[in-house]
Design an enzyme around this catalytic site. Sequence first.
Site, PDB file in Angstrom:
ATOM      1  N   GLU A   1      31.488  31.325 -67.829  1.00 23.86           N
ATOM      2  CA  GLU A   1      32.044  29.963 -67.681  1.00 23.86           C
ATOM      3  C   GLU A   1      32.519  29.654 -66.265  1.00 23.86           C
ATOM      4  OE1 GLU A   1      32.630  31.975 -70.244  1.00 23.86           O
ATOM      5  OE2 GLU A   1      32.521  30.837 -72.118  1.00 23.86           O
TER       6      GLU A   1
ATOM      7  N   GLU B   1      32.062  34.881 -77.498  1.00 27.81           N
ATOM      8  CA  GLU B   1      33.303  34.603 -78.232  1.00 27.81           C
ATOM      9  C   GLU B   1      33.075  34.643 -79.745  1.00 27.81           C
ATOM     10  OE1 GLU B   1      33.642  31.040 -75.750  1.00 27.81           O
ATOM     11  OE2 GLU B   1      35.772  31.506 -75.557  1.00 27.81           O
TER      12      GLU B   1
ATOM     13  N   GLY C   1      30.363  31.032 -75.405  1.00 29.07           N
ATOM     14  CA  GLY C   1      30.724  30.873 -76.816  1.00 29.07           C
ATOM     15  C   GLY C   1      30.004  31.868 -77.722  1.00 29.07           C
TER      16      GLY C   1
ATOM     17  N   ALA D   1      28.357  27.748 -75.696  1.00 31.29           N
ATOM     18  CA  ALA D   1      28.516  26.365 -76.117  1.00 31.29           C
ATOM     19  C   ALA D   1      27.382  25.567 -75.477  1.00 31.29           C
ATOM     20  CB  ALA D   1      29.864  25.830 -75.655  1.00 31.29           C
TER      21      ALA D   1
HETATM   22  N1  COA Z   1      23.697  25.135 -73.431  1.00 29.03           N
HETATM   23  C1  COA Z   1      22.651  24.288 -73.525  1.00 29.03           C
HETATM   24  N2  COA Z   1      21.377  24.684 -73.404  1.00 29.03           N
HETATM   25  C2  COA Z   1      21.140  25.984 -73.151  1.00 29.03           C
HETATM   26  C3  COA Z   1      22.168  26.906 -73.030  1.00 29.03           C
HETATM   27  C4  COA Z   1      23.493  26.447 -73.182  1.00 29.03           C
HETATM   28  N3  COA Z   1      24.562  27.276 -73.142  1.00 29.03           N
HETATM   29  N4  COA Z   1      21.631  28.131 -72.764  1.00 29.03           N
HETATM   30  C5  COA Z   1      20.305  27.956 -72.746  1.00 29.03           C
HETATM   31  N5  COA Z   1      19.999  26.654 -72.956  1.00 29.03           N
HETATM   32  C6  COA Z   1      18.671  26.037 -73.010  1.00 29.03           C
HETATM   33  C7  COA Z   1      18.068  25.852 -71.639  1.00 29.03           C
HETATM   34  O1  COA Z   1      18.569  24.662 -71.037  1.00 29.03           O
HETATM   35  C8  COA Z   1      16.615  25.772 -71.985  1.00 29.03           C
HETATM   36  O2  COA Z   1      16.350  24.503 -72.525  1.00 29.03           O
HETATM   37  P1  COA Z   1      14.979  23.710 -72.086  1.00 29.03           P
HETATM   38  O3  COA Z   1      13.864  24.655 -72.459  1.00 29.03           O
HETATM   39  O4  COA Z   1      15.010  22.465 -72.896  1.00 29.03           O
HETATM   40  O5  COA Z   1      15.073  23.507 -70.617  1.00 29.03           O
HETATM   41  C9  COA Z   1      16.477  26.768 -73.136  1.00 29.03           C
HETATM   42  O6  COA Z   1      17.782  26.909 -73.680  1.00 29.03           O
HETATM   43  C10 COA Z   1      15.994  28.138 -72.693  1.00 29.03           C
HETATM   44  O7  COA Z   1      16.878  28.604 -71.685  1.00 29.03           O
HETATM   45  P2  COA Z   1      16.386  29.072 -70.222  1.00 29.03           P
HETATM   46  O8  COA Z   1      17.537  28.922 -69.294  1.00 29.03           O
HETATM   47  O9  COA Z   1      15.124  28.361 -69.842  1.00 29.03           O
HETATM   48  O10 COA Z   1      16.071  30.599 -70.497  1.00 29.03           O
HETATM   49  P3  COA Z   1      16.061  31.786 -69.417  1.00 29.03           P
HETATM   50  O11 COA Z   1      15.442  32.943 -70.106  1.00 29.03           O
HETATM   51  O12 COA Z   1      15.493  31.332 -68.129  1.00 29.03           O
HETATM   52  O13 COA Z   1      17.623  32.091 -69.146  1.00 29.03           O
HETATM   53  C11 COA Z   1      19.915  32.452 -69.808  1.00 29.03           C
HETATM   54  C12 COA Z   1      18.442  32.608 -70.182  1.00 29.03           C
HETATM   55  C13 COA Z   1      20.752  32.844 -71.016  1.00 29.03           C
HETATM   56  C14 COA Z   1      20.235  33.372 -68.622  1.00 29.03           C
HETATM   57  C15 COA Z   1      20.203  30.998 -69.400  1.00 29.03           C
HETATM   58  O14 COA Z   1      19.708  30.154 -70.430  1.00 29.03           O
HETATM   59  C16 COA Z   1      21.646  30.667 -69.209  1.00 29.03           C
HETATM   60  O15 COA Z   1      22.239  31.053 -68.214  1.00 29.03           O
HETATM   61  N6  COA Z   1      22.255  29.917 -70.171  1.00 29.03           N
HETATM   62  C17 COA Z   1      23.606  29.431 -70.046  1.00 29.03           C
HETATM   63  C18 COA Z   1      24.598  30.523 -70.335  1.00 29.03           C
HETATM   64  C19 COA Z   1      26.008  29.999 -70.138  1.00 29.03           C
HETATM   65  O16 COA Z   1      26.429  29.651 -69.052  1.00 29.03           O
HETATM   66  N7  COA Z   1      26.762  29.969 -71.242  1.00 29.03           N
HETATM   67  C20 COA Z   1      28.125  29.544 -71.222  1.00 29.03           C
HETATM   68  C21 COA Z   1      28.223  28.130 -71.590  1.00 29.03           C
HETATM   69  S1  COA Z   1      29.914  27.561 -71.500  1.00 29.03           S
END
Ligand code: COA
Length: 260
Positions: free
Chosen positions: A134, A114, A111, A66
């Site tokens: 989460e 999910e 999400g 999400a």
């Molecule tokens: N919601 C909003 N934005 C998200 C996102 C999310 N769930 N997951 C990734 N993004 C965004 C990042 O903020 C970033 O945006 P920006 O370039 O404007 O700063 C972009 O997507 C790229 O992500 P980034 O974190 O820079 O990539 P990475 O390769 O360093 O890391 C992940 C990849 C997947 C490990 C990391 O993005 C992450 O942990 N995401 C969240 C996962 C999460 O907790 N999901 C559950 C949500 S309830």
Amino acid sequence: MPYENVLIEDGNGVRWITLNRPAKLNALNRAVLAELGSAVNAAGSDGAVRAVVVTGYGDKAFAAGADIAEFVGLDPRDAQQFARAGQAVFDTIAALPKPVIAAVNGFALGGGCELALACHMRVASAAARFGQPEAKLGLIPGYGGTQRLARLVGQGRALELLLTGRMVDASTALAWGLVNRVVEPAELRSTAQGLAEETAAVSPLAAGRCLESVRIGLNLPLDQAQEVEAALFALCFASDDMREGTTAFLEKRPPKFVGR
Ligand code: COA
């Protein structure tokens, strides 16, 4: 309806719905979820579509969850509505009377995991990663994750993902039964298309009833679930597809199903 956040492609009776927000790793904000729901409904009501594949644009993410930015400022009542809205979209996928396959091309987190769980089958690229992170955000999954994950892989493995927030790779996901198969990234598309086409070749009516029987039955005690199965089995005997399928077998020819 023109879509801005999902791409739609058709081939051989298979509709591909691709989440298209790669700059945010296909994170599911309200706009993406709304278009996904609408695209799934459209696929359900289009008679030319026999199976659906859901995937994410790019080679990095299926969906990274999400959209965390949309959590800002939500009070508990808003949050409950937020969860129910996402659950409604994923329930529509799970209840679609046509096979829906997730082609997991990268991160399937929160999400995104999910969403893959709501699909009927999952094929994964060897680069895919699955997780429910989460709890690291002080949250729990809200789009069915605590329920569908535990039903699919069992309580112990589900709780391992939920309580550590860590990711598992595609081979672990395969060993756990979280995905049906794992292929090299370059083969993901053809594998998902091939599986979808294979499901599209059986009777669409029977496919819908298999999906219905499994979906309803999994939530019932076995005796009641078997009643559901017997009722749906019986309904098949009133169908052209059942007559055609059995007749074609006896006449040693391929069946021509009409879906009724
Ligand atoms: N919601 C909003 N934005 C998200 C996102 C999310 N769930 N997951 C990734 N993004 C965004 C990042 O903020 C970033 O945006 P920006 O370039 O404007 O700063 C972009 O997507 C790229 O992500 P980034 O974190 O820079 O990539 P990475 O390769 O360093 O890391 C992940 C990849 C997947 C490990 C990391 O993005 C992450 O942990 N995401 C969240 C996962 C999460 O907790 N999901 C559950 C949500 S309830």
